[in-house]
Structures are given as structure tokens and as C-alpha cells.
Design a protein around this motif. Structure first.
Motif, PDB file in Angstrom:
ATOM      1  N   LYS A 307     -18.037 113.614 -16.162  1.00 60.94           N
ATOM      2  CA  LYS A 307     -18.768 114.405 -15.181  1.00 60.94           C
ATOM      3  C   LYS A 307     -18.281 115.854 -15.189  1.00 60.94           C
ATOM      4  CE  LYS A 307     -20.182 110.880 -11.857  1.00 60.94           C
ATOM      5  NZ  LYS A 307     -20.058 110.385 -10.457  1.00 60.94           N
ATOM      6  N   VAL A 308     -17.002 116.062 -15.436  1.00 59.84           N
ATOM      7  CA  VAL A 308     -16.480 117.427 -15.545  1.00 59.84           C
ATOM      8  C   VAL A 308     -17.195 118.172 -16.669  1.00 59.84           C
ATOM      9  CG1 VAL A 308     -14.427 118.814 -16.022  1.00 59.84           C
ATOM     10  CG2 VAL A 308     -14.232 116.750 -14.608  1.00 59.84           C
ATOM     11  N   LYS A 309     -17.385 117.502 -17.805  1.00 65.86           N
ATOM     12  CA  LYS A 309     -18.090 118.128 -18.932  1.00 65.86           C
ATOM     13  C   LYS A 309     -19.556 118.376 -18.592  1.00 65.86           C
ATOM     14  CE  LYS A 309     -15.092 115.748 -22.253  1.00 65.86           C
ATOM     15  NZ  LYS A 309     -15.048 114.798 -23.399  1.00 65.86           N
ATOM     16  N   GLU A 310     -20.150 117.445 -17.877  1.00 69.99           N
ATOM     17  CA  GLU A 310     -21.562 117.622 -17.504  1.00 69.99           C
ATOM     18  C   GLU A 310     -21.752 118.859 -16.635  1.00 69.99           C
ATOM     19  OE1 GLU A 310     -24.942 115.579 -14.631  1.00 69.99           O
ATOM     20  OE2 GLU A 310     -23.030 114.554 -14.975  1.00 69.99           O
ATOM     21  N   TYR A 311     -20.898 119.017 -15.627  1.00 67.73           N
ATOM     22  CA  TYR A 311     -21.047 120.154 -14.722  1.00 67.73           C
ATOM     23  C   TYR A 311     -20.707 121.463 -15.425  1.00 67.73           C
ATOM     24  CZ  TYR A 311     -21.212 116.440 -11.256  1.00 67.73           C
ATOM     25  OH  TYR A 311     -21.552 115.319 -10.544  1.00 67.73           O
ATOM     26  N   ARG A 312     -19.812 121.442 -16.390  1.00 66.62           N
ATOM     27  CA  ARG A 312     -19.531 122.647 -17.159  1.00 66.62           C
ATOM     28  C   ARG A 312     -20.755 123.062 -17.983  1.00 66.62           C
ATOM     29  NH1 ARG A 312     -15.729 120.864 -20.286  1.00 66.62           N
ATOM     30  NH2 ARG A 312     -14.013 121.316 -18.836  1.00 66.62           N
ATOM     31  N   SER A 313     -21.486 122.094 -18.492  1.00 68.45           N
ATOM     32  CA  SER A 313     -22.654 122.400 -19.333  1.00 68.45           C
ATOM     33  C   SER A 313     -23.767 123.081 -18.546  1.00 68.45           C
ATOM     34  CB  SER A 313     -23.188 121.105 -19.954  1.00 68.45           C
ATOM     35  OG  SER A 313     -23.773 120.263 -18.972  1.00 68.45           O
ATOM     36  N   GLU A 314     -23.739 122.977 -17.218  1.00 67.24           N
ATOM     37  CA  GLU A 314     -24.802 123.609 -16.423  1.00 67.24           C
ATOM     38  C   GLU A 314     -24.742 125.134 -16.506  1.00 67.24           C
ATOM     39  OE1 GLU A 314     -24.531 122.100 -12.480  1.00 67.24           O
ATOM     40  OE2 GLU A 314     -25.213 120.071 -13.015  1.00 67.24           O
ATOM     41  N   VAL A 343     -40.015 127.825 -29.368  1.00 68.48           N
ATOM     42  CA  VAL A 343     -38.570 127.661 -29.270  1.00 68.48           C
ATOM     43  C   VAL A 343     -38.185 128.160 -27.879  1.00 68.48           C
ATOM     44  CG1 VAL A 343     -36.314 128.309 -30.162  1.00 68.48           C
ATOM     45  CG2 VAL A 343     -38.223 127.966 -31.737  1.00 68.48           C
ATOM     46  N   CYS A 344     -37.577 127.275 -27.075  1.00 72.85           N
ATOM     47  CA  CYS A 344     -37.311 127.591 -25.676  1.00 72.85           C
ATOM     48  C   CYS A 344     -35.804 127.677 -25.434  1.00 72.85           C
ATOM     49  CB  CYS A 344     -37.904 126.524 -24.756  1.00 72.85           C
ATOM     50  SG  CYS A 344     -39.635 126.119 -25.110  1.00 72.85           S
ATOM     51  N   MET A 345     -35.393 128.579 -24.571  1.00 72.32           N
ATOM     52  CA  MET A 345     -33.995 128.681 -24.161  1.00 72.32           C
ATOM     53  C   MET A 345     -33.940 128.923 -22.660  1.00 72.32           C
ATOM     54  SD  MET A 345     -30.907 131.292 -25.240  1.00 72.32           S
ATOM     55  CE  MET A 345     -31.391 132.546 -24.065  1.00 72.32           C
ATOM     56  N   VAL A 346     -33.075 128.163 -22.001  1.00 72.54           N
ATOM     57  CA  VAL A 346     -32.855 128.328 -20.559  1.00 72.54           C
ATOM     58  C   VAL A 346     -31.361 128.528 -20.349  1.00 72.54           C
ATOM     59  CG1 VAL A 346     -33.064 127.271 -18.280  1.00 72.54           C
ATOM     60  CG2 VAL A 346     -34.835 126.860 -20.015  1.00 72.54           C
ATOM     61  N   TRP A 347     -30.997 129.502 -19.572  1.00 74.23           N
ATOM     62  CA  TRP A 347     -29.582 129.814 -19.349  1.00 74.23           C
ATOM     63  C   TRP A 347     -29.389 130.225 -17.899  1.00 74.23           C
ATOM     64  CZ3 TRP A 347     -26.461 134.536 -21.589  1.00 74.23           C
ATOM     65  CH2 TRP A 347     -25.089 134.305 -21.373  1.00 74.23           C
ATOM     66  N   THR A 348     -28.418 129.612 -17.270  1.00 73.19           N
ATOM     67  CA  THR A 348     -28.055 129.962 -15.894  1.00 73.19           C
ATOM     68  C   THR A 348     -26.577 130.350 -15.885  1.00 73.19           C
ATOM     69  OG1 THR A 348     -29.639 128.303 -15.093  1.00 73.19           O
ATOM     70  CG2 THR A 348     -28.099 129.200 -13.485  1.00 73.19           C
ATOM     71  N   PRO A 349     -26.276 131.590 -16.238  1.00 67.98           N
ATOM     72  CA  PRO A 349     -24.860 131.978 -16.308  1.00 67.98           C
ATOM     73  C   PRO A 349     -24.174 132.046 -14.943  1.00 67.98           C
ATOM     74  CG  PRO A 349     -26.264 133.880 -16.647  1.00 67.98           C
ATOM     75  CD  PRO A 349     -27.175 132.704 -16.602  1.00 67.98           C
ATOM     76  N   LEU A 350     -24.934 132.200 -13.870  1.00 67.23           N
ATOM     77  CA  LEU A 350     -24.355 132.304 -12.537  1.00 67.23           C
ATOM     78  C   LEU A 350     -25.187 131.455 -11.581  1.00 67.23           C
ATOM     79  CD1 LEU A 350     -22.242 133.612 -10.685  1.00 67.23           C
ATOM     80  CD2 LEU A 350     -23.889 135.482 -10.276  1.00 67.23           C
ATOM     81  N   ASP A 351     -24.536 130.495 -10.956  1.00 60.32           N
ATOM     82  CA  ASP A 351     -25.238 129.622 -10.005  1.00 60.32           C
ATOM     83  C   ASP A 351     -24.591 129.635  -8.632  1.00 60.32           C
ATOM     84  OD1 ASP A 351     -22.910 128.303 -10.508  1.00 60.32           O
ATOM     85  OD2 ASP A 351     -23.821 126.429 -11.205  1.00 60.32           O
ATOM     86  N   GLY A 352     -23.871 130.712  -8.343  1.00 56.44           N
ATOM     87  CA  GLY A 352     -23.238 130.806  -7.035  1.00 56.44           C
ATOM     88  C   GLY A 352     -21.993 129.953  -6.880  1.00 56.44           C
ATOM     89  N   GLY A 353     -21.461 129.406  -7.975  1.00 55.81           N
ATOM     90  CA  GLY A 353     -20.250 128.587  -7.915  1.00 55.81           C
ATOM     91  C   GLY A 353     -20.512 127.106  -7.696  1.00 55.81           C
ATOM     92  N   VAL A 354     -21.787 126.704  -7.760  1.00 57.31           N
ATOM     93  CA  VAL A 354     -22.111 125.296  -7.516  1.00 57.31           C
ATOM     94  C   VAL A 354     -21.502 124.396  -8.591  1.00 57.31           C
ATOM     95  CG1 VAL A 354     -23.981 123.626  -7.343  1.00 57.31           C
ATOM     96  CG2 VAL A 354     -24.222 125.865  -6.273  1.00 57.31           C
ATOM     97  N   SER A 355     -21.707 124.742  -9.855  1.00 54.44           N
ATOM     98  CA  SER A 355     -21.224 123.882 -10.935  1.00 54.44           C
ATOM     99  C   SER A 355     -19.697 123.816 -10.963  1.00 54.44           C
ATOM    100  CB  SER A 355     -21.758 124.382 -12.272  1.00 54.44           C
ATOM    101  OG  SER A 355     -21.285 125.700 -12.546  1.00 54.44           O
TER     102      SER A 355
END
Length: 464
Positions: A307-314, A343-355
């Protein structure tokens, strides 16, 4: 020994045996209720019919299906969206031609013969671009290329949950086998207690007849005969209680095997398993390798780590490729169907510290599971040691109890003969009967404890 004291001692013997038989201490006996199913057959029936184990098996199957669902996330996903739309008005496009008036005026001045034609050109023009009602259908296939490790982590989590479910099912299986074994020996033990009390009853019946004959001959007073009758009535009551306990033990046994509670029970006799020859260190090592409780906690710890790896991937970019086919029902278009590739790319570099907060929560959960595993490991080591000591103590106690039965039986024979000859008093005879009954019950307890201690040691090591 007085009559009242004899009643108290005999009742204490019976209640002691009865309370042992209704607690977690497991009964057993060498003799059998009747020739019938053995413990292995009882285990087979319970594994096939027990509802708790079936529920555990369904939980395992659900976890396996969840793992397959996580693995399927790597495969392409094909979706179709189709819509039939009716608009309130037909969409049109309007073109403003007023900007051409100056150019048209110059053209008319240069070519007067075109003036009438140019004068008829409107200042604006409108044309429909869609039908008032139309159909749109789009089919798209999407294949993930890179998800920052999220899919891999989800698969590992699902696999860990499936492993934990499998170990939970195995734990329930071991518990079921142990419960069946305890209730199997409970039936045999209660049967032996009933037999012991019936033997005492027959002994007292003979004593009642003998005292009646002695009263008629004037050798003893009538109160001796009355005392014998009271003792006989007391044992009759205890037999009724023992038979009730015997019936309850059979009902409990049938419950674990998924049978109606009033089903007749026919069991084979029990044999004493050989004493474990492995030392305590070897048994402890076996337990730590085989106990499903530890393996389940290992799987839970693995799930928390993933789960730690999953949340890091967000916080990492995700990429995918898509190909599609779209059909648009429009009379204004030259072609109504189109193919596409993306070809699609989605990136959320900042999520307010949720991940990051989720990561910390998963790390704390992992630490908690590891602490729990250490505690369970220590408890298993203590349990193995206790069961190992209990097995050896019960074997020693069994030999002492066996000698006590022999001594009590011989003592009763001597006292009976002396009483019939008028040498021993009535109270000595009652005391001898009480001692023999207690010795036989003690031997039954010791024998049962010796047998069940071996099964408990096997349960503690996870090898039952």
C-alpha cells in the motif's frame, strides 16, 4: 466413614469428573461406545459438512477472485458509448458577408453589367451543421503503459490478501479438527463415567441385598440397611446426571459434524498416541514454520508494505495508449465513421499531501502488524512449551492413576470380604467403594488428558 460423608465424597468424585468433561479438558477412554466411526472419519465428515469451514472456504474463493481482478488491470480495456440525441432545434452556422460589400461595390463599378447580380448577394448566410436527431457511437480500447507501479502494487496486495485468506482457512481447519477431537473424546469419556457409576450402582445393589439379609438374621441393625439404600439412591441420581451429560456430549459432537443433534453416535475406542520424541526446540521451530497465524500476519504485513508503494505511485505520471472507432450520424459530413489513436498521460505532482498522508498511515499499519506478529510468535512458543510439558505430565499421572485403580480394587475386595465376615464395619465398606470410584474416575481423567495432550501438542505445532 459416616453415611453423610460417603455421600459427599461420592458426589464430589462425580462432580469433579463431570465438570472436567464439560470444560476444555478433553475426555477419552480405552473402551468404545460402540463399534463405529473413528477420529479420522469424523474429521473427514466435519471438513465436508461444517458450515464455519465452508464460510472460510468461500472467503478464500472471494480473495482469489479479487487477485484475478487485480491481474486483469494489465489487460486492454474496451469500452463503448452509444447515444441517440434529439435536439429542440437543428443546429446551424451563420456566415457574415457584410465585409464583402466594399469589394462588391468596386467590382460593380468596374463591371456595370454585373451590378444587378452583385446587388442580389445577401449580407449573411446560414447553413445546418447537424441533424435535429442523430446517433453517436464510440468504441475505444485503452492499454496502460506505465502507472508508476500502481497496478503491480495492487496485484501484490490482492495476492497477499488471498494468502491471508488461505492461511485463515487453514487455521479454521486446524481449529475444527481440534474441536472435533475434543468432542470425540468427550463422548468416550462421558460414556466411561456412566460405566463407572453403573459399576458402583451394581456394587451398592449387592450391598443393599446383603444388609437386608443381615438385618433379617439380626446380625446388623436396620439403620445399616437404610444407609445402604440411601447410598444406592444417591448413585441412581448421579447416573441420571451423568447420562444427561453423555447425551449433551453427543449433541455437541453431532453439531461439529453438521448432523441433527439427536443423531445416534457410535465411536471406536481410542488409543494413546506415542509420546513425542522431538525436543522442545525442534517442536518450536516446527510450529513457527507451520502455524497459519504467523503466515497470515506475514501476508498482512506484505499487503501494508505494498500500500505504501501504491500511494507513492499517485504522485507519478501514468501513460496509456488508446485506439478507437467513432460513428457520427450526420448528413452534413462526407464521412460518418472515424478511427483514432491516442497516447495519454496524466500526472498529479501535487495533491495537497493526501498521498503522503496515506503512505504514513500504511507505514504505521505495517509496523503494527509486525508488532502483532512478534507477540503471536512469542505466544506460540509459550503454547508449544506448555503443551509439551502437559503431554509428559499427563503420561506420568496416568501411570500413578493406574496403580491407584489396582490398589483401590484390591482394597474393596478385602473390605467386602471382611464386611461379609463381620470383621469390617459398614463405614469401611462405603469408604472402599468411594475410593475405588474415585480412583477409576481419576484414571479416566489421566488417560483422557494423556491422549488429548498429544493432539493439543500437534495443534500447537500446526501439524494436526
Amino acid at each position: 466413614m459416616s453415611k453423610k460423608h460417603f455421600h459427599f465424597e461420592l458426589k464430589k468424585v462425580f462432580l469433579s469428573a463431570f465438570l472436567f468433561s464439560t470444560c476444555f479438558s478433553v475426555p477419552c477412554t480405552i473402551t468404545s461406545v460402540a463399534f463405529g466411526e473413528n477420529l479420522e472419519q469424523a474429521w473427514e465428515i466435519a471438513i465436508r459438512e461444517n458450515n464455519k469451514l465452508k464460510a472460510s472456504q468461500q472467503t478464500t474463493a472471494a480473495a482469489q477472485a479479487g487477485m484475478q481482478a487485480a491481474q486483469a488491470a494489465r489487460m486492454p480495456r474496451v469500452t463503448n458509448a452509444t447515444a441517440y440525441t434529439v435536439l429542440s432545434e437543428r443546429p446551424e452556422i451563420e456566415v457574415d458577408l457584410s465585409g464583402l460589400s466594399g469589394s462588391l461595390g468596386n467590382l460593380a463599378a468596374a463591371a456595370p453589367e454585373l451590378a444587378p447580380v452583385l446587388a442580389g448577394i445577401p449580407t449573411s448566410y446560414s447553413s445546418p451543421i447537424l441533424n435535429k436527431d442523430f446517433l453517436v457511437s464510440s468504441t475505444q480500447a485503452v492499454l496502460p503503459l506505465y502507472t508508476g507501479g500502481k497496478i503491480t502494487s495492487l496485484i501484490a496486495q490482492a495476492d497477499a490478501r488471498a494468502e491471508a485468506a488461505r492461511q485463515g482457512e487453514r487455521r479454521d481447519l486446524l481449529d475444527l479438527k481440534m474441536d472435533v477431537a475434543e468432542n470425540y473424546f468427550l463422548v468416550l469419556r462421558m460414556n466411561r463415567i456412566v460405566q463407572v457409576l453403573h459399576e458402583t450402582q451394581r456394587e451398592l445393589e449387592i450391598h443393599v441385598q446383603n444388609t437386608a439379609s443381615l438385618v433379617e438374621k439380626g446380625i446388623v441393625t436396620e439403620n445399616i440397611h437404610l444407609s445402604a439404600q440411601v447410598s444406592k439412591a444417591e448413585i441412581d441420581q448421579q447416573i441420571l446426571q451423568a447420562e444427561q451429560g453423555f447425551d449433551l456430549s453427543k449433541s455437541a459432537y453431532n453439531r461439529y459434524l453438521g448432523r441433527p443433534l439427536d443423531t445416534g453416535v457410535s465411536l471406536e475406542g481410542a488409543e494413546i498416541p506415542p509420546l513425542s520424541s522431538e525436543d522442545i526446540e525442534g517442536l518450536t521451530y516446527t510450529a513457527l514454520q507451520h502455524r497459519p497465524e504467523l503466515r497470515a500476519l506475514d501476508a498482512q504485513a506484505t499487503e501494508s508494505c505494498e500500500k505504501v508503494k501504491e500511494y507513492r505511485s499517485e504522485r507519478l505520471p501514468t501513460m496509456s495508449v488508446a485506439g478507437g472507432y467513432t460513428y457520427i450520424e450526420n448528413d452534413m459530413l462526407k464521412e460518418n465513421d472515424f478511427a483514432s489513436a491516442s497516447v495519454c498521460m496524466v500526472w498529479t505532482p501535487l495533491d495537497g499531501g493526501v498521498s503522503r498522508a496515506k503512505q504514513r498511515a500504511a507505514m504505521h499499519q505495517t509496523a503494527a502488524v509486525n508488532r502483532t506478529r512478534d507477540e503471536v510468535r512469542s505466544g506460540i512458543e509459550l503454547q508449544v512449551r506448555k503443551c509439551w510439558l502437559d503431554e509428559r505430565e499427563s503420561r506420568s499421572r496416568m501411570e500413578v492413576a493406574r496403580k491407584s485403580v489396582e490398589q483401590a480394587t484390591r482394597n474393596l475386595e478385602i473390605v467386602r470380604q471382611q464386611f461379609n465376615e463381620g470383621i469390617a464395619p459398614h463405614t469401611d465398606y462405603l469408604q472402599a467403594v468411594s475410593l475405588k470410584t474415585q480412583a477409576e474416575v481419576n484414571f479416566c481423567n489421566a488417560l483422557c488428558d494423556a491422549i488429548i495432550a498429544s493432539y493439543r501438542l500437534r495443534r500447537a505445532t500446526g501439524t494436526i
